[in-house]
Scaffold this motif. Sequence first.
Motif, short mmCIF file in Angstrom:
data_model
loop_
_atom_site.label_atom_id
_atom_site.label_comp_id
_atom_site.label_asym_id
_atom_site.label_seq_id
_atom_site.Cartn_x
_atom_site.Cartn_y
_atom_site.Cartn_z
N LYS A 145 34.83 -95.99 70.43
CA LYS A 145 34.18 -95.06 71.36
C LYS A 145 33.60 -93.86 70.62
N PHE A 146 34.41 -93.32 69.74
CA PHE A 146 33.96 -92.18 68.93
C PHE A 146 32.80 -92.59 68.04
N SER A 147 32.87 -93.83 67.51
CA SER A 147 31.79 -94.34 66.67
C SER A 147 30.48 -94.41 67.44
N GLY A 148 30.53 -94.87 68.69
CA GLY A 148 29.32 -94.94 69.51
C GLY A 148 28.69 -93.57 69.71
N ILE A 149 29.52 -92.56 69.93
CA ILE A 149 29.04 -91.19 70.12
C ILE A 149 28.37 -90.68 68.84
N VAL A 150 29.04 -90.88 67.71
CA VAL A 150 28.55 -90.38 66.43
C VAL A 150 27.26 -91.08 66.01
N LEU A 151 27.18 -92.39 66.27
CA LEU A 151 25.96 -93.12 65.93
C LEU A 151 24.77 -92.63 66.77
N ALA A 152 25.02 -92.28 68.02
CA ALA A 152 23.95 -91.71 68.85
C ALA A 152 23.51 -90.35 68.32
N ILE A 153 24.48 -89.57 67.86
CA ILE A 153 24.17 -88.28 67.24
C ILE A 153 23.26 -88.49 66.03
N SER A 154 23.57 -89.51 65.23
CA SER A 154 22.74 -89.82 64.06
C SER A 154 21.31 -90.16 64.48
N ILE A 167 18.85 -103.12 64.15
CA ILE A 167 19.45 -104.18 63.32
C ILE A 167 20.97 -104.09 63.36
N GLY A 168 21.49 -102.86 63.31
CA GLY A 168 22.94 -102.66 63.31
C GLY A 168 23.59 -103.14 64.60
N LEU A 169 22.94 -102.90 65.73
CA LEU A 169 23.49 -103.34 67.01
C LEU A 169 23.47 -104.86 67.13
N ILE A 170 22.42 -105.48 66.59
CA ILE A 170 22.36 -106.95 66.58
C ILE A 170 23.50 -107.51 65.72
N TYR A 171 23.70 -106.90 64.56
CA TYR A 171 24.80 -107.31 63.68
C TYR A 171 26.14 -107.15 64.39
N LEU A 172 26.31 -106.02 65.06
CA LEU A 172 27.56 -105.74 65.76
C LEU A 172 27.83 -106.77 66.84
N CYS A 179 34.35 -105.12 69.51
CA CYS A 179 34.13 -103.68 69.64
C CYS A 179 32.72 -103.34 70.12
N PHE A 180 31.89 -104.34 70.32
CA PHE A 180 30.49 -104.10 70.70
C PHE A 180 30.39 -103.34 72.02
N LYS A 181 31.19 -103.72 73.00
CA LYS A 181 31.08 -103.13 74.34
C LYS A 181 31.35 -101.63 74.32
N ASP A 182 32.45 -101.23 73.68
CA ASP A 182 32.78 -99.79 73.62
C ASP A 182 31.70 -99.00 72.88
N VAL A 183 31.25 -99.53 71.76
CA VAL A 183 30.25 -98.83 70.96
C VAL A 183 28.96 -98.65 71.76
N ILE A 184 28.50 -99.72 72.39
CA ILE A 184 27.21 -99.66 73.08
C ILE A 184 27.26 -98.75 74.31
N TYR A 186 29.28 -96.06 74.85
CA TYR A 186 29.34 -94.65 74.45
C TYR A 186 28.10 -94.21 73.69
N PHE A 187 27.47 -95.17 73.01
CA PHE A 187 26.20 -94.89 72.35
C PHE A 187 25.14 -94.52 73.38
N PHE A 188 25.03 -95.30 74.45
CA PHE A 188 24.01 -95.04 75.46
C PHE A 188 24.36 -93.85 76.35
N MET A 189 25.62 -93.63 76.61
CA MET A 189 26.01 -92.44 77.38
C MET A 189 25.61 -91.17 76.65
N THR A 190 25.86 -91.14 75.34
CA THR A 190 25.49 -89.98 74.53
C THR A 190 23.97 -89.85 74.42
N SER A 191 23.30 -90.98 74.30
CA SER A 191 21.84 -90.99 74.22
C SER A 191 21.22 -90.43 75.50
#
Length: 407
Positions: A145-154, A167-172, A179-184, A186-191
Amino acid sequence: MNKLKISVGVLTLFYAFFIFSYPPSFYNDDSLFLANGIEYYSIIDFSPHFPGYPFIIVLGKIVNYFINDSKFTLFLISSISAILLPLVLFLYVKKIDEERTAFIVFLLSLSSPYLINLSLSMLSDSIGLFFLFLGLYLLELNKTKFSGIVLAISLFSRPSYLILFLIGLIYLFFAKKDCFKDVIIYFFMTSIFFIIFILANNGMLFFYEAKRFIFGHFSLWGIGQNTQISWWEIFFSITNLPYLIFLYAIFKYEKKFILIYIFIFTYFFWIIVAQNPDNMRHMIPIVFLFNIIIARVLVKFKFFLILIILLNIFSITNYKSKVSPIDQIVEELKKEKNRIILSNRSIEILRKYTNHRVFDNYYINSSRYINKKQKTFLITTSRPSKGGFKEFYGRFIGEHKYYLIKN
């Protein structure tokens, strides 16, 4: 705590003191636009330019509340990100490989002349790259979850890294489905938060500016138009000579580095087709990705590691200036009045910090007319064919030498 970790901490602190021995100095108009955005956020007014870099602006406004100096605030957050980049690379590589390899990556990155570029240019690159690798490290720690937030910050610090995220999301999705669901999520929530911030401050005009800017990038300036430099000249320089080891490393392929290989080839294609070689900094992410791959080879060939570090240090010591060429020129121009400035570099810096009228030398016919009728200063990064000019040197690799011609 073992000796390697202590060494990482001490060397990081030493590098921080080295970077903060430099004063804040604008690399170009883009760094001025970012600093302006911290004070007043309007993409339409190029404060900063599209796509707006919302995380940098939000963080900058928070820090600037206590400092009240947008230029120093931008220097602080961009330089600290660069200073901490080798450290986060060490932590990330240590997690996917071993500590010895991670320490070599740290040494290669800390001694890299390209790290000076990230540290002093006051642009978005260092912030985006730091949070990208921090997000990857958190992913390896299963802090999804934290990773998704930080990746959106990046991404919202450095949107031109979009290709890496796609490419990274496809790899994931294929390699780490658990872990794809949590990352995606929190990534989109932060976005969404950053998108709302952009629209709340710029409204629908943001989309008109997006169309204009993207069209301009690919048709007018962004992919190498109006420059005599090619990516191949930049790639095949003495500074990059050590990365020929990468060709050997390919044959020592290890599955645990597959994401790094994917990033390298994808981003290499991206800069070749979609980025301007006039700005060497677009290449810098590949340098740090290369460091990860060649470190695995250098574990067995420490003599070459020493040679590379010495070459890096030699490259760094070739640059003596403490402030950027354009800031040096600004001080020079204060010595004289009643001249018109012609330049196709750092137009807005010249307009803000000098009392001279400034014209964009990109409009060559207008410039020729002005040059015949008025006393002028011509500022260029192309070495003049005749004498009678002053030179102003850069602080690091990738910062152009400027020439000032008095007519």
